[in-house]
Design an enzyme around this catalytic site. Structure first.
Site, PDB file in Angstrom:
ATOM      1  N   GLU A  35      32.741  25.977 -58.768  1.00 47.28           N
ATOM      2  CA  GLU A  35      31.218  26.062 -58.623  1.00 47.28           C
ATOM      3  C   GLU A  35      30.591  25.750 -60.111  1.00 47.28           C
ATOM      4  OE1 GLU A  35      29.857  29.479 -56.547  1.00 47.28           O
ATOM      5  OE2 GLU A  35      31.977  29.882 -56.531  1.00 47.28           O
ATOM      6  N   ARG A 260      45.720  35.396 -58.084  1.00 47.69           N
ATOM      7  CA  ARG A 260      44.716  34.761 -59.108  1.00 47.69           C
ATOM      8  C   ARG A 260      45.611  35.236 -60.524  1.00 47.69           C
ATOM      9  NH1 ARG A 260      39.088  37.175 -59.365  1.00 47.69           N
ATOM     10  NH2 ARG A 260      39.176  36.312 -61.363  1.00 47.69           N
ATOM     11  N   LYS A 270      32.599  35.323 -63.904  1.00 51.60           N
ATOM     12  CA  LYS A 270      31.391  34.424 -64.632  1.00 51.60           C
ATOM     13  C   LYS A 270      30.454  35.170 -64.778  1.00 51.60           C
ATOM     14  CE  LYS A 270      32.924  29.880 -62.549  1.00 51.60           C
ATOM     15  NZ  LYS A 270      32.294  28.727 -61.990  1.00 51.60           N
TER      16      LYS A 270
END
Length: 556
Positions: A35, A260, A270
């Protein structure tokens, strides 16, 4: 082939089996779909290495695709930074970068098809009502009062949404699945919402934008992705991924989840990284203390070290915490083999060689790398006045002291043996100058009778180059700053010593030609590189020579 593509894992085992059965005719197409709402971080590096590495392993293709469905939080700066990061890590995407917005027309057509077939409807519940109707993990949801509208009514409303006849949040388009499903993601999720905002790729063409889960699955299908690799948090979303593709009857990629990268002493959210930037806790997204790829690049981390680190931690389906020291070890290992050596005095104290001629200068030829003759040599000037680091002198030395003190001898790196005869102090009792004598018979040799305590680095005062050296350390002092702490947030664990500045440093003249971003080992100090953004002689410490945090943790 990159390091990340050499070793097999459970994902490659799945692909191997697919290839054996001819599932995709031997084709392997992956994608990296960030993104563009922030800079990439070390966690994204693992995904980049995995997706691009798998494509390389199977002589396949990996698409770089921007998931640009939320233009309120996206901009071209983030897009450009992501492209730069992927290229810097050593990977190339197929064709031109792709955007989810490339498929907005097709996605809208898919939504209309779902409306026509009765698998989507326009809903007018507000956000609070939506939460109430959704239910909980223990209780089923309940149907929206707008769920039974006819396809004709829904189509008219959806077209009006597209044409800008409603305000943001006034209406949404929802998939009609099962409000009693134990998987909350299947309880009639929103697939389109109204946003009257300019889009960085499509301009003002659209005021309705598709949601991530809807967009992601169909973008994969449109591109013909064979294996859609994502992190474990999307495992509960996979039933929706599959439902969307099956309902629309499209090509069906296989979603595969992996754990992850969770790194201690680090925050990778983020939202929290943006907070660090917006509130001025760090300089910018590329601050060398940030876990962003651009920050690591500016600090002097190398692409090879990051790729090797991602390879070593492996690919599993189990969440775990990786020690930050493993990343630092990978950096040291890579730089030890590649970085030329140089001398820099970070906290200088003047040394006067009382028996060295005032007008005499010499040039010493020193090797650039002790393990690599091909790295060549450099010329280092020597004169009567030198600088050594203040930490290399003690008036009253501790036991086993191997540096300079009154009446003792040490060797200057690549030069003579010197003996300290006197320490000159200022009015406050601070040592400001050392009067030493040198032995002209000790250049490159140790005559019988000489037992210098050790070897220290130095620079010629006359030839030294002034430098500003930033000593970077871990941004957080707590190993789990992102965990839940009573009455504290991650900001409370910012390390006050994450950056200290040696503003009066002196470096050897060869470093005046140092290229920004190229790593050097400042002998006995650590690995450093010239800053990529700052003008002048500004150096960043990439990593220390040893893991000092291991000692700190052992004591705590």
């Amino acid at each position: 082939m990159s390091e990340a593509s050499k070793t097999g894992n459970f994902i490659t085992q799945i692909i191997d089996k697919d290839n054996e059965t001819g599932k995709h005719g031997g084709k392997v197409l992956t994608r990296f779909p960030p993104e563009p709402n922030g800079y990439l971080h070390i966690g994204h590096a693992k995904s980049i290495c995995l997706n691009f590495g798998i494509a390389e392993r199977y002589q396949g293709q990996c698409n770089l695709r921007f998931d640009d469905t939320n233009p309120e939080k996206e901009n071209v700066e983030f897009i450009d930074s992501i492209k730069k990061d992927v290229e810097w890590l050593g990977f190339e995407w197929a064709d031109q970068p792709k955007y989810a917005s490339d498929y907005f027309d097709q996605l809208f057509a898919y939504a209309c098809k779902m409306i026509e077939e009765g698998t989507a409807y326009v809903c007018e519940l507000n956000a609070e009502q939506m939460r109430e109707y959704r239910g909980t993990l223990k209780e089923p949801g309940k149907n929206s009062p707008y769920r039974d509208r006819t396809p004709e009514e829904n189509m008219a409303l959806f077209l009006d949404m597209r044409d800008g006849k409603y305000a943001d949040g006034e209406k949404v388009l929802r998939a009609k699945i099962d409000m009693a499903s134990p998987n909350i993601n299947l309880r009639d999720p929103i697939i389109y919402r109204i946003r009257h905002v300019h889009h960085h790729q499509t301009g003002d063409k659209w005021c309705v934008y598709p949601m991530y889960d809807f967009t992601h699955s169909l973008s994969d299908a449109i591109e013909g992705v064979t294996h859609s690799i994502c992190t474990l948090e999307f495992q509960d979303h996979r039933p929706l991924y599959d439902w969307t593709l099956d309902t629309l009857g499209t090509f069906h990629p296989q979603q595969i989840e992996f754990a992850r990268l969770n790194l201690n002493y680090t925050v990778t959210s983020k939202r929290k990284l943006k907070q660090l930037v917006d509130e001025g806790h760090v300089e910018a997204w590329d601050d060398p203390r940030m876990p962003t790829i651009s920050g690591m690049r500016r600090r002097g981390f190398t692409p090879a070290a990051i790729r090797n680190f991602c390879e070593r931690i492996g690919v599993t389906k189990s969440d775990s915490i990786v020690d930050f020291g493993m990343l630092e070890h990978a950096i040291r290992e890579d730089l030890d083999a590649k970085a030329n050596r140089a001398m820099a005095v970070l906290n200088p104290i003047k040394v006067t060689l009382t028996n060295y001629p005032e007008d005499k200068e010499e040039i010493f030829t020193l090797g650039n790398h002790p393990k690599n003759e091909e790295a060549g040599t450099r010329e280092v000037p020597f004169s009567k006045y030198l600088y050594i680091d203040a930490a290399d002198f003690e008036e009253v030395p501790p036991r086993k002291w191997k540096r300079l003190s009154l009446g003792t001898a040490v060797r200057l790196r690549g030069g003579y043996v010197i003996t300290c005869d006197e320490a000159i102090k200022d009015a406050d009792g601070n040592v400001v100058e050392l009067l030493c004598s040198y032995d002209e018979n000790t250049l490159g040799v140790n005559p019988e009778g000489y037992k210098p305590k050790g070897v220290i680095h130095w620079v010629s005062a006359k030839h030294a180059v002034d430098a500003n050296v930033r000593l970077y350390d871990r941004l957080f002092s707590h190993e789990a700053p992102d965990a839940k702490h009573e009455d504290k947030t991650f900001l409370d664990f910012i390390n006050p010593e994450s950056m200290t500045v040696a503003s009066n440093a002196k470096v050897e003249p060869s470093l005046a030609q140092a290229e920004p971003g190229v790593g050097y080992q400042f002998e006995r100090e650590g690995y450093f590189c010239r800053d990529l953004k700052e003008d002048g002689m500004v150096f960043n410490r990439t990593v220390t020579l040893r893991d000092s945090w291991a000692k700190i943790e052992a004591k705590s």
